[in-house]
Scaffold this motif. Structure first.
Motif, PDB file in Angstrom:
ATOM      1  N   THR A 179      -6.125   6.771  10.964  1.00  0.00           N
ATOM      2  CA  THR A 179      -6.841   7.010  12.227  1.00  0.00           C
ATOM      3  C   THR A 179      -8.239   7.587  12.034  1.00  0.00           C
ATOM      4  O   THR A 179      -9.006   7.669  13.003  1.00  0.00           O
ATOM      5  N   LEU A 180      -8.574   8.001  10.790  1.00  0.00           N
ATOM      6  CA  LEU A 180      -9.874   8.620  10.560  1.00  0.00           C
ATOM      7  C   LEU A 180     -10.788   7.789   9.661  1.00  0.00           C
ATOM      8  O   LEU A 180     -12.011   7.811   9.847  1.00  0.00           O
ATOM      9  N   VAL A 181     -10.221   7.083   8.694  1.00  0.00           N
ATOM     10  CA  VAL A 181     -11.031   6.303   7.751  1.00  0.00           C
ATOM     11  C   VAL A 181     -10.546   4.860   7.755  1.00  0.00           C
ATOM     12  O   VAL A 181      -9.409   4.572   8.159  1.00  0.00           O
ATOM     13  N   PRO A 182     -11.369   3.909   7.313  1.00  0.00           N
ATOM     14  CA  PRO A 182     -10.957   2.500   7.286  1.00  0.00           C
ATOM     15  C   PRO A 182      -9.906   2.219   6.203  1.00  0.00           C
ATOM     16  O   PRO A 182     -10.236   1.820   5.080  1.00  0.00           O
ATOM     17  N   GLU A 183      -8.676   2.427   6.524  1.00  0.00           N
ATOM     18  CA  GLU A 183      -7.559   2.188   5.604  1.00  0.00           C
ATOM     19  C   GLU A 183      -6.490   1.399   6.358  1.00  0.00           C
ATOM     20  O   GLU A 183      -6.114   1.769   7.480  1.00  0.00           O
ATOM     21  N   PHE A 184      -5.994   0.338   5.727  1.00  0.00           N
ATOM     22  CA  PHE A 184      -5.011  -0.520   6.389  1.00  0.00           C
ATOM     23  C   PHE A 184      -4.047  -1.069   5.352  1.00  0.00           C
ATOM     24  O   PHE A 184      -4.447  -1.473   4.260  1.00  0.00           O
ATOM     25  N   ILE A 185      -2.760  -1.118   5.705  1.00  0.00           N
ATOM     26  CA  ILE A 185      -1.718  -1.631   4.801  1.00  0.00           C
ATOM     27  C   ILE A 185      -0.726  -2.460   5.600  1.00  0.00           C
ATOM     28  O   ILE A 185      -0.284  -2.048   6.682  1.00  0.00           O
ATOM     29  N   VAL A 186      -0.381  -3.622   5.067  1.00  0.00           N
ATOM     30  CA  VAL A 186       0.757  -4.404   5.558  1.00  0.00           C
ATOM     31  C   VAL A 186       1.644  -4.681   4.351  1.00  0.00           C
ATOM     32  O   VAL A 186       1.235  -5.392   3.430  1.00  0.00           O
ATOM     33  N   ALA A 187       2.830  -4.109   4.326  1.00  0.00           N
ATOM     34  CA  ALA A 187       3.761  -4.308   3.221  1.00  0.00           C
ATOM     35  C   ALA A 187       4.900  -5.216   3.673  1.00  0.00           C
ATOM     36  O   ALA A 187       5.599  -4.909   4.639  1.00  0.00           O
ATOM     37  N   LEU A 188       5.063  -6.334   2.981  1.00  0.00           N
ATOM     38  CA  LEU A 188       6.149  -7.274   3.264  1.00  0.00           C
ATOM     39  C   LEU A 188       7.300  -6.993   2.319  1.00  0.00           C
ATOM     40  O   LEU A 188       7.151  -7.066   1.104  1.00  0.00           O
ATOM     41  N   GLY A 189       8.456  -6.665   2.890  1.00  0.00           N
ATOM     42  CA  GLY A 189       9.630  -6.365   2.082  1.00  0.00           C
ATOM     43  C   GLY A 189      10.828  -7.214   2.464  1.00  0.00           C
ATOM     44  O   GLY A 189      10.976  -7.603   3.623  1.00  0.00           O
ATOM     45  N   GLU A 190      11.665  -7.503   1.485  1.00  0.00           N
ATOM     46  CA  GLU A 190      12.912  -8.223   1.724  1.00  0.00           C
ATOM     47  C   GLU A 190      14.069  -7.233   1.694  1.00  0.00           C
ATOM     48  O   GLU A 190      14.171  -6.413   0.769  1.00  0.00           O
ATOM     49  N   ASP A 191      14.924  -7.294   2.699  1.00  0.00           N
ATOM     50  CA  ASP A 191      16.076  -6.397   2.734  1.00  0.00           C
ATOM     51  C   ASP A 191      17.078  -6.808   1.665  1.00  0.00           C
ATOM     52  O   ASP A 191      17.550  -7.951   1.642  1.00  0.00           O
ATOM     53  N   VAL A 192      17.394  -5.884   0.776  1.00  0.00           N
ATOM     54  CA  VAL A 192      18.381  -6.103  -0.283  1.00  0.00           C
ATOM     55  C   VAL A 192      19.402  -4.981  -0.181  1.00  0.00           C
ATOM     56  O   VAL A 192      19.161  -3.872  -0.630  1.00  0.00           O
ATOM     57  N   SER A 193      20.522  -5.289   0.470  1.00  0.00           N
ATOM     58  CA  SER A 193      21.528  -4.270   0.756  1.00  0.00           C
ATOM     59  C   SER A 193      20.863  -3.178   1.588  1.00  0.00           C
ATOM     60  O   SER A 193      20.274  -3.443   2.624  1.00  0.00           O
ATOM     61  N   SER A 194      20.930  -1.931   1.150  1.00  0.00           N
ATOM     62  CA  SER A 194      20.296  -0.838   1.889  1.00  0.00           C
ATOM     63  C   SER A 194      18.937  -0.491   1.303  1.00  0.00           C
ATOM     64  O   SER A 194      18.370   0.557   1.610  1.00  0.00           O
ATOM     65  N   ASP A 195      18.411  -1.381   0.468  1.00  0.00           N
ATOM     66  CA  ASP A 195      17.138  -1.150  -0.215  1.00  0.00           C
ATOM     67  C   ASP A 195      16.117  -2.196   0.228  1.00  0.00           C
ATOM     68  O   ASP A 195      16.395  -3.029   1.085  1.00  0.00           O
ATOM     69  N   CYS A 196      14.943  -2.142  -0.365  1.00  0.00           N
ATOM     70  CA  CYS A 196      13.876  -3.055   0.016  1.00  0.00           C
ATOM     71  C   CYS A 196      13.118  -3.520  -1.228  1.00  0.00           C
ATOM     72  O   CYS A 196      12.780  -2.708  -2.099  1.00  0.00           O
ATOM     73  N   ARG A 197      12.882  -4.828  -1.309  1.00  0.00           N
ATOM     74  CA  ARG A 197      12.077  -5.405  -2.386  1.00  0.00           C
ATOM     75  C   ARG A 197      10.711  -5.779  -1.808  1.00  0.00           C
ATOM     76  O   ARG A 197      10.610  -6.646  -0.946  1.00  0.00           O
ATOM     77  N   ILE A 198       9.679  -5.105  -2.257  1.00  0.00           N
ATOM     78  CA  ILE A 198       8.335  -5.373  -1.745  1.00  0.00           C
ATOM     79  C   ILE A 198       7.799  -6.642  -2.395  1.00  0.00           C
ATOM     80  O   ILE A 198       7.647  -6.721  -3.617  1.00  0.00           O
ATOM     81  N   LEU A 199       7.490  -7.643  -1.568  1.00  0.00           N
ATOM     82  CA  LEU A 199       7.011  -8.933  -2.049  1.00  0.00           C
ATOM     83  C   LEU A 199       5.488  -9.006  -2.065  1.00  0.00           C
ATOM     84  O   LEU A 199       4.917  -9.708  -2.906  1.00  0.00           O
ATOM     85  N   ALA A 200       4.832  -8.327  -1.137  1.00  0.00           N
ATOM     86  CA  ALA A 200       3.372  -8.382  -1.061  1.00  0.00           C
ATOM     87  C   ALA A 200       2.864  -7.185  -0.285  1.00  0.00           C
ATOM     88  O   ALA A 200       3.555  -6.659   0.596  1.00  0.00           O
ATOM     89  N   ARG A 201       1.640  -6.767  -0.617  1.00  0.00           N
ATOM     90  CA  ARG A 201       0.960  -5.705   0.118  1.00  0.00           C
ATOM     91  C   ARG A 201      -0.478  -6.144   0.381  1.00  0.00           C
ATOM     92  O   ARG A 201      -1.268  -6.297  -0.549  1.00  0.00           O
ATOM     93  N   TRP A 202      -0.789  -6.368   1.654  1.00  0.00           N
ATOM     94  CA  TRP A 202      -2.169  -6.655   2.043  1.00  0.00           C
ATOM     95  C   TRP A 202      -2.841  -5.325   2.359  1.00  0.00           C
ATOM     96  O   TRP A 202      -2.294  -4.506   3.116  1.00  0.00           O
ATOM     97  N   GLU A 203      -4.031  -5.112   1.823  1.00  0.00           N
ATOM     98  CA  GLU A 203      -4.656  -3.808   1.966  1.00  0.00           C
ATOM     99  C   GLU A 203      -6.162  -3.925   2.198  1.00  0.00           C
ATOM    100  O   GLU A 203      -6.794  -4.917   1.805  1.00  0.00           O
ATOM    101  N   PHE A 204      -6.670  -2.903   2.869  1.00  0.00           N
ATOM    102  CA  PHE A 204      -8.118  -2.706   2.973  1.00  0.00           C
ATOM    103  C   PHE A 204      -8.371  -1.216   2.807  1.00  0.00           C
ATOM    104  O   PHE A 204      -7.730  -0.391   3.466  1.00  0.00           O
ATOM    105  N   HIS A 205      -9.293  -0.880   1.895  1.00  0.00           N
ATOM    106  CA  HIS A 205      -9.647   0.517   1.659  1.00  0.00           C
ATOM    107  C   HIS A 205     -11.162   0.648   1.687  1.00  0.00           C
ATOM    108  O   HIS A 205     -11.887  -0.246   1.226  1.00  0.00           O
TER     109      HIS A 205
END
Length: 230
Positions: A124-150
């Motif tokens: 909310t204060l600086v130009p930072e953005f993240i979109v993390a795509l994850g696949e549900d694996v049981s009760s865990d998550c496998r991150i497939l991609a992270r789109w970012e801007f810093h």
């Protein structure tokens, strides 16, 4: 007449008859061997196809291009992200690491017979953005991609793999094998987080996430105009 008689005499010759019969036999055997080899290869290919027809190579592009179902968008929040929203076991059950001043949303959907979730967040204060795509694996998550801007990095980029995503480790933010695309010193097509005259908001962030992952979403024209790639 003499030529006809000569040809008839030649055909009746025992030597010529044996040569002709041998040629026919060899040609027949070669043909049968070729057919049997082709048939064997065909049977082998059919057996391989039967065993592997359900083994798909999962890629991030396949997830993006797949038909989505059961799409669900959570409310935006600036509270602490809970483990149940985006669990990562390698972090001792802690959620995706977000510090204060971040607003976030979770988007879940199904595609190609699997369940996925997006963690969308912006500072909310600086130009930072993240979109993390994850696949549900049981009760865990496998991150497939992270789109970012810093603000400290040159332009929009993604951390992901170009090949099969099933080999990525589960429960970790940066699985081994992921690469930054484009590389840090390479040319970046989109160097601004948003087009001029726009500010980040919940509505814009949702529209960006849906655009990146191929989720059907119909924002208004002002929101669409904020995205640098539209």
């Amino acid at each position: 007449m003499k030529k006809a008689e000569a040809r008839a005499s030649l055909r009746s010759s025992p030597t010529v008859a044996r040569t002709y019969q041998t040629t026919v036999t060899v040609s027949r055997d070669l043909f049968l061997n070729h057919c049997s080899g082709t048939y064997a290869r065909l049977i082998g290919w059919l057996a391989w196809r039967s065993e592997n027809q359900h083994k798909y190579v999962m890629r991030v592009t396949g997830v993006i291009q797949s038909r989505k179902s059961n799409v669900s968008l959570s409310e935006w929040s600036d509270d602490k992200l809970k483990a149940k929203d985006f669990s990562l076991s390698r972090k001792r059950g802690k959620p995706f690491p977000l510090t204060r001043r971040w607003r976030w949303q979770i988007i879940t959907f199904a595609g190609q017979g699997r369940s996925y979730r997006l963690m969308v967040a912006y500072h909310t204060l600086v130009p930072e953005f993240i979109v993390a795509l994850g696949e549900d694996v049981s009760s865990d998550c496998r991150i497939l991609a992270r789109w970012e801007f810093h603000a400290s990095h040159p332009g929009w980029h993604v951390h992901s793999v170009c090949g099969d995503t099933d080999g990525l480790s589960v429960g970790i933010v940066k699985p081994l094998g992921t690469k930054r695309i484009p590389a840090a010193r390479s040319y970046h097509r989109h160097k601004k987080m948003l087009n001029d005259g726009h500010a980040m908001s919940d509505t814009v962030a949702t529209a960006i996430a849906c655009s990146l992952v191929g989720i059907p979403h119909q924002p208004d024209m002002f929101v669409m105009d904020a995205m640098p790639w539209v």
